[in-house]
Scaffold this motif. Structure first.
Motif: not given
Lengths: 349, 509
Positions: B25-27, B22, B110, B29-30
């Motif tokens: 994934w978030r990083t 998670g 990713w 996305r950023k």
């Protein structure tokens, strides 16, 4: 060594409480005297006045030929062993023992010699480099003793030195203290609340109560021939038996009766040591019921209740032939009953 | 190890994997978002000029180039190779736009960052399944150690992968000139790494707890007691972690980064700030002032001990006197500072009035570099005397009376009793007062702030005041943090020193 003479010593605390009430006492040179009594009887106050830690209200303290009543402790030439040993926790055993010498600026060679001597005498020469916290209770006791004897004082004062030791070490130390006294020939004033200590170690025992000395005599004389009911009750374990009654001049009559030639007294107390009571099958003697039997091995304590409700304890050799609930007769060994006046506890002559 | 424990261990591993994936994934996305937004890419002004060989990134059409030329701002361009962000590059005269730098997220990064931890978690769960019989402590340690190694490795791998993704932003398109710095605002990898590390630590901790529970499952009393004990210290432990250990860690972090409140970019600079303060004479001045200032502590201790010896006597009214001496300690430091400012005032001060009364010259106590620091020391001593005295009083009363009586009988004079018995017995108290006093003196800020503001001529500039000024007046939080680290190390080494001297003390008899 020197004799200790205390004359008419009085200590009245602020608030009017009397700690020591006109006590005179002599400890001869080289003698071992125990001051014994229940807590609060003034024995420790007495000792502290001899040491100079407490100022008397009146009276005098002499050590040898010197009047030391108003001298500070350090000029009295006395050594004291405290109940909690009072060893300096930050110093080693060696430094503790040497302390009285070093503060007097004794030469280093002399200090070393005397510390070694004292340590060897008390068998702690292997512990000299330890701190007090690393010693057992008995070892601390010896270190404190060594600190006391190292300066060879005129007088030794002991303030309940054995009460923090466990029973086994205490018994052993008692014997060692007696031996030490013989060897040093020291004058000793020994305060204790434990009459066993007083009886087993001292040459003379002074019994104190309520600030007064009730009697001062050799231990067995105190036991056999107490001057007052208070002394009779305090000395001996288990305590002496007492029953109320009257003395007729030839006989004591009460719940327990016996022949005794003392001055007549309408209100008297008969006191009998447990070993001087004889139990026999209930016949003509005072009838009683056995309430408890305590076997101690070589002897047994048999507790009985008289018909009048008085509880007595008898000491019988070996195993007791009695059981709880048995009816027994109780008799006093002839000539062993002690009579006291009930009013003031004075011995009837 | 029961089936329930195995399930719990597997669940913990999967939870860890999910959390790690998670965060990754978030990083990612950023990073992706950064690559697609023009706010993310700014060529720093200094880098725009002096570009020797301008070039246009491939895939950029003539229309796009015209747009870049016209706008002179970063643009989001949807080209043939996907969405890119361009920033203009100007010529050496800073006049014409002659090229552009393009940034694009690299596809596929990713997947590795997210899938990797999941694979590792499955591996960890499998390994736990094979570890049976955890009776032996060494075997338990092996399992937990293996987990720690796996999780730690995963964190390193994920962070490496993420950092490649961030680097990829700059690398795509035309290689920017070495001296031109792309001011990118990609997500902070440091933060992501911190979160990943915490998640990994929690994962290892959970595994350790499960393994421990499995080994102690047949001793319910022990389990209950241990859980109860940890439950009881958990609140204060959490407080300690969040409000003490974390800020200190943050402080160390700031001290090795360029930390500007306004800049989005806070690069790691190593020991640069430490070298800077080492070269700053004012820092050394403040350190020296602090050491001189700390001398008031032993002086006050001496006075406090003397006062305690006097006030230990059972005299009438002694309690009132004790309260009076203690009073300054409970007074507010600000109030004390203001009152003493008046007492020491050059023209209206009580002290100078008294000097004038006996025809002595007035002294500008706080305005004269020679007297300002001593004046502050006197005020501090006055404020601390009562506290130190009370502590000494407690220390004196804790000395067994029989020790002093034994010393009297042993022939010690009053001075010898003090020197040979009282003083050594007070040693732990003295060490405590010295240690806390010096730490307190290094933290002393209020008096300086109110009475002298570090002046005159930096005569009363102490380290804490310097740190305050550097941070809040010069806005150099990084340099201030470096100073704080130095102060922290100074105090720590002092503490270690004192600790060693106390450790040799025997326990009370």
């Amino acid at each position: 060594m020197a004799a200790l003479t205390v004359t008419h010593l009085v200590k009245r605390f602020t608030g009017g409480v009397i700690g020591v009430d006109d006590v005179s006492l002599t400890v001869h040179e080289g003698a071992f005297t125990a001051l014994v009594g229940p807590s609060g009887c003034g024995k420790t106050t007495m000792l502290r006045m001899v040491a100079g830690l407490e100022e008397p209200t009146s009276g005098a303290v002499r050590i040898g030929a010197r009047d030391v009543t108003w001298l500070p402790p350090r000029d009295r030439d006395v050594a004291m062993v405290f109940q909690n040993y009072a060893l300096y926790p930050h110093l080693t055993v060696r430094e503790n023992i040497a302390f009285p010498l070093t503060v007097r600026r004794t030469a280093a060679v002399e200090v070393t010699r005397r510390v070694r001597q004292a340590a060897e005498l008390l068998d702690i020469d292997g512990l000299l480099d330890r701190k007090p916290a690393q010693l057992s209770g008995g070892q601390r006791q010896r270190a404190a003793l060594a600190r006391a004897i190292v300066r060879e004082p005129a007088l030794f004062l002991f303030d309940e030195p054995l009460s923090n030791l466990d029973a086994q070490v205490r018994a052993q130390t008692r014997a060692e203290l007696v031996a030490l006294h013989k060897r040093l020939g020291a004058t000793i004033l020994y305060v204790t609340h434990d009459q066993v200590e007083a009886m087993t170690m001292a040459q003379r025992v002074a019994v104190m109560a309520l600030g007064r000395v009730l009697q001062e005599a050799p231990p067995m004389a105190l036991y056999r021939d107490p001057a007052s009911l208070g002394v009779a009750r305090f000395i001996g374990s288990p305590s002496i038996n007492t029953v109320a009654g009257r003395a007729t001049g030839t006989r004591f009559e009460g719940a327990l009766s016996c022949d005794t030639r003392v001055a007549p007294c309408a209100d008297a107390v008969l006191a009998v040591r447990p070993e001087h009571l004889v139990l026999e099958p209930a016949m003509d003697a005072a009838a009683a019921v056995v309430t408890l039997v305590e076997p101690l091995g070589p002897e047994s304590l048999v507790r009985v209740r008289l018909q009048g409700g008085e509880d007595l304890v008898a000491r019988v050799a070996g195993e007791a032939a009695w059981r709880m609930g048995d009816a027994v007769g109780v008799r006093v060994v002839p000539g062993q009953g002690l009579c006291f006046r009930a009013a003031d506890g004075a011995r009837l002559a | 190890m029961t089936a329930a424990h195995r399930r719990a261990a597997a669940l913990a591993a999967l939870l860890w994997a999910a959390a790690t994936a998670g965060v990754a994934w978030r990083t990612v996305r950023k990073v992706d978002q950064a690559a697609r937004s023009r706010e993310a890419l700014v060529l720093s002004h200094a880098a725009q000029g002096r570009v020797p060989t301008p070039a246009w990134p491939g895939g950029l059409g003539a229309r796009d180039a015209a747009a870049v030329r016209a706008e002179e701002l970063p643009l989001v361009v949807r080209g043939t190779a996907g969405t890119v962000v361009t920033a203009p590059v100007k010529d050496a005269d800073d006049w014409n736009v002659i090229g552009a730098v393009a940034v694009q997220a690299r596809a596929g990064e990713w997947a590795v960052a997210v899938l990797f931890p999941v694979a590792l978690a499955l591996l960890a769960a499998l390994i736990t399944g094979f570890m049976a019989g955890l009776r032996h402590a060494t075997r338990r340690r092996t399992v937990v150690g293996l987990d720690a190694a796996l999780y730690g490795g995963a964190v390193v791998a994920v962070v490496a992968q993420l950092s490649r993704a961030v680097d990829g932003l700059a690398a795509t398109g035309v290689v920017p000139p070495a001296r031109a710095r792309l001011a990118l605002a990609p997500p902070s990898l440091g933060f992501a790494a911190l979160v990943l590390g915490l998640v990994a630590a929690a994962g290892v901790l959970a595994r350790w707890a499960i393994v421990w529970h499995a080994a102690n499952a047949d001793r319910p009393a022990r389990v209950r007691e241990t859980l109860g004990a940890w439950g009881l210290i958990a609140p204060s432990l959490a407080h300690l972690l969040v409000f003490t250990i974390a800020p200190v860690g943050f402080l160390f972090w700031i001290s090795v980064h360029d930390w500007d409140l306004l800049a989005s970019d806070r690069p790691f600079v190593g020991l640069k700030h430490f070298r800077a303060i080492g070269a700053d004479p004012l820092f050394w001045r403040a350190l020296r002032n602090g050491l001189v200032y700390a001398l008031y502590v032993p002086a006050t201790m001496g006075a406090a001990l003397a006062a305690a010896l006097v006030l230990d006597q059972p005299l009438r009214g002694i309690k009132v006197l004790r309260v009076v001496v203690f009073l300054p300690y409970v007074a507010s430091t600000v109030a004390i500072a203001l009152v003493w400012q008046w007492l020491l005032h050059r023209d209206f001060g009580l002290l100078n009035a008294m000097l004038a009364a006996v025809h002595l010259p007035r002294v500008d106590w706080l305005g004269n570099p020679a007297t300002a620091l001593p004046a502050l020391m006197v005020v501090s001593a006055w404020g601390q005397l009562g506290y130190m005295m009370v502590v000494y009083l407690a220390g004196l009363q804790a000395i067994p009376v029989s020790l002093l009586e034994a010393a009297r009988l042993d022939g010690a004079s009053a001075w010898q009793r003090f020197r040979l018995v009282v003083l050594p017995m007070l040693r732990p108290v003295s060490v405590y007062l010295l240690l806390t006093g010096i730490i307190w003196s290094f933290h002393g800020f209020t008096l300086v702030y109110i009475m002298t503001e570090g002046g005159p001529a930096h005569a009363t500039d102490v380290l804490v005041y310097r740190i305050y000024q550097t941070a809040w007046e010069f806005r150099r939080f990084d340099v201030a943090a470096a100073m704080s680290v130095v102060l922290c190390l100074v105090l720590l080494s002092l503490t270690a020193l004192q600790w060693r001297t106390v450790k040799g003390e025997p326990a009370d008899v």
